[in-house]
Design a protein around this motif. Structure first.
Motif, PDB file in Angstrom:
ATOM      1  N   LEU A  47      86.288  82.605  70.210  1.00 38.96           N
ATOM      2  CA  LEU A  47      85.084  82.756  71.028  1.00 38.96           C
ATOM      3  C   LEU A  47      84.507  84.170  70.951  1.00 38.96           C
ATOM      4  O   LEU A  47      83.292  84.352  70.995  1.00 38.96           O
ATOM      5  CB  LEU A  47      85.407  82.410  72.484  1.00 38.96           C
ATOM      6  CG  LEU A  47      85.966  80.990  72.717  1.00 38.96           C
ATOM      7  CD1 LEU A  47      86.364  80.819  74.174  1.00 38.96           C
ATOM      8  CD2 LEU A  47      84.949  79.943  72.311  1.00 38.96           C
ATOM      9  N   SER A  57      89.478  79.520  72.534  1.00 35.70           N
ATOM     10  CA  SER A  57      89.446  78.371  73.447  1.00 35.70           C
ATOM     11  C   SER A  57      90.796  77.666  73.416  1.00 35.70           C
ATOM     12  O   SER A  57      91.443  77.574  72.368  1.00 35.70           O
ATOM     13  CB  SER A  57      88.340  77.394  73.036  1.00 35.70           C
ATOM     14  OG  SER A  57      88.625  76.845  71.760  1.00 35.70           O
ATOM     15  N   ASP A  63      90.271  80.397  78.893  1.00 33.86           N
ATOM     16  CA  ASP A  63      90.425  80.804  77.501  1.00 33.86           C
ATOM     17  C   ASP A  63      91.680  81.643  77.354  1.00 33.86           C
ATOM     18  O   ASP A  63      92.165  82.241  78.314  1.00 33.86           O
ATOM     19  CB  ASP A  63      89.208  81.613  77.040  1.00 33.86           C
ATOM     20  CG  ASP A  63      87.918  80.818  77.171  1.00 33.86           C
ATOM     21  OD1 ASP A  63      87.983  79.589  76.952  1.00 33.86           O
ATOM     22  OD2 ASP A  63      86.875  81.420  77.483  1.00 33.86           O
TER      23      ASP A  63
END
Length: 399
Positions: A47, A57, A63
């Motif tokens: 990400l 992710s 996350d």
């Protein structure tokens, strides 16, 4: 609390709440994970990539964090981009933070051997002694066993060279009584990663530098990058005929090679290299027509003797054939018959087939003008043309 309080002013019907309930039910049923556990293996999307930390992710609302150094290659450069998919393992979930590591990364560590086994993380151990069938390894104060076939990616005949040294291992078996480790499995994983990066950077015809790692009767293995080796076949070591790699190279020598081909054979990457083609102008055949015109007499060495003739090397990479039929009836034919490999010999260029890379050789002088033979008398005449000429001469007696 009303639905409006939960979803805001935009929610003006019961349908939105029903959608939320459906999503929550889906996540509870496994469609969306709500949590991860230590040891879970995840394939997630990168990400963001920061200077120190990056985020991936996890398939959950939270996350995971991975150190950016885990995303670097051997040149300390980040080899991934935002949006790339990556395989990671969960190291910890303390304090609501999910800590990740790239699967198989050397810098991923844990204090628990059981966790290292579950997560397939490397552990560092010291080889303490050689025993029957393998080696004993001390890992965090515990004794593990490494089979001899698992201490290296190559065949090992003498395990004593590993005693007292520290290596990274993968735990392949873990229980209260036995811990079995493998260094080879880790090396294979690293090799696959290095080879993948190499394939992305290089294509056939690339000119590279490498180091001779070992010699076999069929060629020389060259290390191009860490964990990446290619083979220079015997026929690609030199333009000259080579009988063994030791004639051309030695272990540890730095060489320049041309990348001929990269292919996968039985699940393993095969890299074919050439030393002789690394120099684009190095093909000695390019100078043959100018250097060895037909009729030229040159000195060479017998490279090989066959029943049908002698193969003679007349220059590095240039070998011609002197057929036996060309010396069999020659006045000096016996000296050619007695030649053996390594002997010096004088030959004449009779014919060049440039496209086929072939040269036909002859006996020096055999190509000279012998048209006088056509003037010999027919069978039965005792003098020939010289006798006929003498008939017209008048011999004056001495006074």
């Amino acid at each position: 609390m009303s639905k409006k309080d939960i979803f805001g002013d935009d929610v003006d019907s019961g349908k939105s709440f029903e959608d939320f309930e459906a999503l929550f039910a889906e996540s509870s049923a496994g469609g969306l994970k709500t949590r991860v556990s230590v040891g879970d293996q995840i394939r997630g999307e990168i990400l963001s990539i920061g200077k120190e930390e990056s985020f991936v992710s996890t398939g959950t609302p939270n996350d995971g964090m991975i150190f950016t150094k885990d995303l670097m290659d051997e040149n300390k450069e980040v080899k991934y981009h935002v949006g790339d998919m990556i395989d990671v393992v969960v190291l910890s979930t303390k304090g609501g933070e999910i800590r990740l590591a790239k699967k198989g990364a050397l810098n991923a560590s844990t204090d628990s051997l059981e966790d290292a086994y579950d997560m397939e993380l490397p552990v560092t151990g010291t080889v303490t002694e050689a025993v029957n069938g393998g080696l004993r390894v001390n890992i965090q104060g515990k004794t593990a066993f490494c089979p001899i076939s698992q201490i290296d990616s190559r065949f090992v005949s003498d395990v004593s060279e590993y005693v007292g040294r520290k290596f990274d291992f993968l735990i392949t078996q873990f229980d209260k009584r036995n811990i079995v480790v493998s260094r080879r499995k880790l090396l294979d994983l690293q090799k696959a990663e290095f080879e993948g990066a190499f394939m992305q950077k290089h294509e056939a015809s690339a000119i590279l530098e490498g180091r001779i790692m070992r010699l076999e009767k069929f060629g020389a293995f060259v290390e191009l990058e860490q964990g990446v080796e290619g083979l220079v076949h015997l026929s690609e070591l030199s333009w000259s005929r080579v009988h063994s790699p030791q004639e051309v190279v030695s272990v540890g020598q730095t060489v320049t090679v041309k990348l001929l081909k990269i292919e996968e054979v039985d699940g393993k990457l095969k890299i074919s290299l050439s030393m002789k083609q690394a120099d684009g102008d190095g093909n000695p055949w390019n100078s043959v027509p100018a250097k060895f015109p037909v009729g030229t007499v040159v000195n060479g060495k017998v490279e090989k003797k066959e029943s049908y003739g002698l193969f003679v090397n007349i220059a590095p990479g240039i070998t011609g054939l002197l057929p036996k039929s060309k010396w069999r009836d020659h006045v000096d034919g016996q000296q050619f018959e007695n030649k053996k490999r390594g002997d010096d010999i004088a030959v004449q260029i009779d014919e060049i087939k440039f496209e086929d890379k072939k040269i036909s050789l002859g006996v020096p002088g055999a190509g000279e003008d012998h048209s006088w033979r056509a003037h010999q008398p027919a069978s039965g005449s005792g003098f020939g043309s010289l006798g006929d000429a003498l008939k017209g001469l008048t011999i004056k007696p001495k006074k």
